[in-house]
Scaffold this motif. Structure first.
Motif, PDB file in Angstrom:
ATOM      1  N   THR B  10      42.118  43.094  32.253  1.00 40.38           N
ATOM      2  CA  THR B  10      41.610  43.057  33.618  1.00 40.38           C
ATOM      3  C   THR B  10      40.318  43.857  33.690  1.00 40.38           C
ATOM      4  OG1 THR B  10      42.893  44.989  34.280  1.00 40.38           O
ATOM      5  CG2 THR B  10      43.899  42.840  34.638  1.00 40.38           C
ATOM      6  N   VAL B  12      37.289  45.140  36.741  1.00 40.93           N
ATOM      7  CA  VAL B  12      36.704  45.170  38.080  1.00 40.93           C
ATOM      8  C   VAL B  12      35.274  45.670  37.930  1.00 40.93           C
ATOM      9  CG1 VAL B  12      36.850  46.102  40.416  1.00 40.93           C
ATOM     10  CG2 VAL B  12      38.947  45.674  39.111  1.00 40.93           C
ATOM     11  N   ARG B  37      37.123  29.028  32.744  1.00 38.03           N
ATOM     12  CA  ARG B  37      37.346  29.856  33.930  1.00 38.03           C
ATOM     13  C   ARG B  37      38.347  29.126  34.826  1.00 38.03           C
ATOM     14  NH1 ARG B  37      32.168  31.607  36.758  1.00 38.03           N
ATOM     15  NH2 ARG B  37      31.979  29.396  37.211  1.00 38.03           N
ATOM     16  N   LEU B  83      29.405  37.576  42.958  1.00 38.04           N
ATOM     17  CA  LEU B  83      30.759  37.554  43.527  1.00 38.04           C
ATOM     18  C   LEU B  83      31.523  36.315  43.051  1.00 38.04           C
ATOM     19  CD1 LEU B  83      30.143  38.646  47.233  1.00 38.04           C
ATOM     20  CD2 LEU B  83      31.324  39.966  45.449  1.00 38.04           C
ATOM     21  N   SER B  84      30.803  35.201  42.933  1.00 38.32           N
ATOM     22  CA  SER B  84      31.436  33.936  42.554  1.00 38.32           C
ATOM     23  C   SER B  84      31.880  33.910  41.091  1.00 38.32           C
ATOM     24  CB  SER B  84      30.467  32.775  42.815  1.00 38.32           C
ATOM     25  OG  SER B  84      29.255  32.978  42.102  1.00 38.32           O
ATOM     26  N   ASP B  85      31.536  34.932  40.326  1.00 37.00           N
ATOM     27  CA  ASP B  85      31.994  34.996  38.932  1.00 37.00           C
ATOM     28  C   ASP B  85      33.429  35.503  38.815  1.00 37.00           C
ATOM     29  OD1 ASP B  85      28.689  36.061  37.901  1.00 37.00           O
ATOM     30  OD2 ASP B  85      29.592  34.056  37.787  1.00 37.00           O
ATOM     31  N   SER B  86      34.002  35.952  39.917  1.00 36.49           N
ATOM     32  CA  SER B  86      35.397  36.387  39.889  1.00 36.49           C
ATOM     33  C   SER B  86      36.291  35.228  39.459  1.00 36.49           C
ATOM     34  CB  SER B  86      35.829  36.874  41.269  1.00 36.49           C
ATOM     35  OG  SER B  86      35.170  38.062  41.620  1.00 36.49           O
ATOM     36  N   ARG B 106      41.340  38.877  33.637  1.00 38.49           N
ATOM     37  CA  ARG B 106      41.147  38.708  35.082  1.00 38.49           C
ATOM     38  C   ARG B 106      39.957  39.555  35.497  1.00 38.49           C
ATOM     39  NH1 ARG B 106      43.632  35.988  38.354  1.00 38.49           N
ATOM     40  NH2 ARG B 106      45.477  35.763  37.018  1.00 38.49           N
ATOM     41  N   LEU B 107      38.938  38.906  36.010  1.00 38.01           N
ATOM     42  CA  LEU B 107      37.705  39.574  36.438  1.00 38.01           C
ATOM     43  C   LEU B 107      37.595  39.546  37.940  1.00 38.01           C
ATOM     44  CD1 LEU B 107      34.858  40.817  35.911  1.00 38.01           C
ATOM     45  CD2 LEU B 107      34.010  38.463  35.795  1.00 38.01           C
ATOM     46  N   LEU B 108      37.393  40.702  38.517  1.00 40.31           N
ATOM     47  CA  LEU B 108      37.152  40.811  39.958  1.00 40.31           C
ATOM     48  C   LEU B 108      35.796  41.460  40.154  1.00 40.31           C
ATOM     49  CD1 LEU B 108      38.116  40.509  42.857  1.00 40.31           C
ATOM     50  CD2 LEU B 108      39.232  42.738  42.660  1.00 40.31           C
ATOM     51  N   VAL B 109      34.920  40.727  40.804  1.00 41.14           N
ATOM     52  CA  VAL B 109      33.577  41.232  41.098  1.00 41.14           C
ATOM     53  C   VAL B 109      33.537  41.635  42.567  1.00 41.14           C
ATOM     54  CG1 VAL B 109      31.107  40.747  41.070  1.00 41.14           C
ATOM     55  CG2 VAL B 109      32.619  39.696  39.364  1.00 41.14           C
ATOM     56  N   LEU B 110      33.197  42.902  42.811  1.00 39.08           N
ATOM     57  CA  LEU B 110      33.198  43.415  44.186  1.00 39.08           C
ATOM     58  C   LEU B 110      31.778  43.709  44.676  1.00 39.08           C
ATOM     59  CD1 LEU B 110      36.192  45.895  43.855  1.00 39.08           C
ATOM     60  CD2 LEU B 110      36.207  43.585  44.806  1.00 39.08           C
TER      61      LEU B 110
END
Lengths: 112, 110
Positions: B10, B12, B37, B83-86, B106-110
């Motif tokens: 994971t 972030v 993806r 952001l859309s790369d999440s 799991r990638l979360l871009v904030l």
């Protein structure tokens, strides 16, 4: 697009019942595969059926392929709670790199 | 036997930061390698595939790039995350048409 489409998008059944998922695709294929994905995990290959085959079995799994209708079905017999997962069909492409085109999946929930 | 590893599990990251996801395969030589993806509750989108060292094919235009510096190493990168790369990023290798997937990142871009 060569991408397959699964139907239904979601399916909920009682443990012990059979589950049937369908896949339709648009182009000619060499083979079609089914994969399973537990939530948050990678995909696991279940079964491959070649374009000259009409039916294939593996344990509790039965896959059919109708190339004239460009469709396939996956039947899971005597379902178990552990079968709860998303199921994807994938068709091969023509790029020479063994590319696969995945559908959007069927989310199966087996209720104990 | 063959195994495939992905890390991290994971991640972030803030918008605009760089990205590097790594995938390695053991137990096979000259595999075809893939990056996918998966958006939440959706199917897989093929991003890149590679048939050999230094050979990368891109399926969709995007903010990401891939490299294959060694036979069994496949890297997914970005200079500036959006952001859309999440999403959930999956690496796979193939043998005789069947693909074998890693555990995913799991990638979360904030």
């Amino acid at each position: 697009s060569q991408q397959g489409e699964e139907d239904p998008q979601a399916l909920s059944i009682q443990e012990g019942e059979n589950a049937t998922m369908n896949c339709s695709y648009k182009t000619s294929i060499n083979n079609l595969q089914w994969y399973r994905q537990n939530s948050g995990r990678g995909l696991v290959h279940l079964i491959l059926i070649r374009s000259n085959e009409r039916e294939k079995h593996s344990g509790r799994l039965r896959v059919t392929l109708d190339t004239s209708k460009k469709s396939s079905s996956l039947l899971i017999t005597a379902s178990r709670a552990a079968d709860t997962a998303s199921y994807f069909c994938a068709t091969d492409g023509w790029t020479g790199a063994n590319n696969l085109f995945f559908g959007t999946g069927t989310r199966l929930t087996v209720i104990p | 036997s063959q195994t495939i590893h992905q890390w991290p599990a994971t991640l972030v990251q803030p918008v605009g930061s760089p990205l590097s996801l790594e995938c390695t395969v053991e137990g096979t030589s000259n595999p075809n390698l893939y990056w996918y993806r998966q958006a939440a509750g959706r199917g897989l989108q093929l991003l890149f595939y590679s048939v050999g060292i230094g050979q990368i094919s891109s399926e969709v235009p995007q903010n990401l790039s891939a490299s294959r510096p060694q036979d069994r190493q496949f890297i997914l990168s970005s200079k500036k995350l959006l952001l859309s790369d999440s999403g959930f990023y999956l690496c796979a290798w193939s043998l005789r048409g069947t693909q074998y997937f890693g555990p995913g990142t799991r990638l979360l871009v904030l």
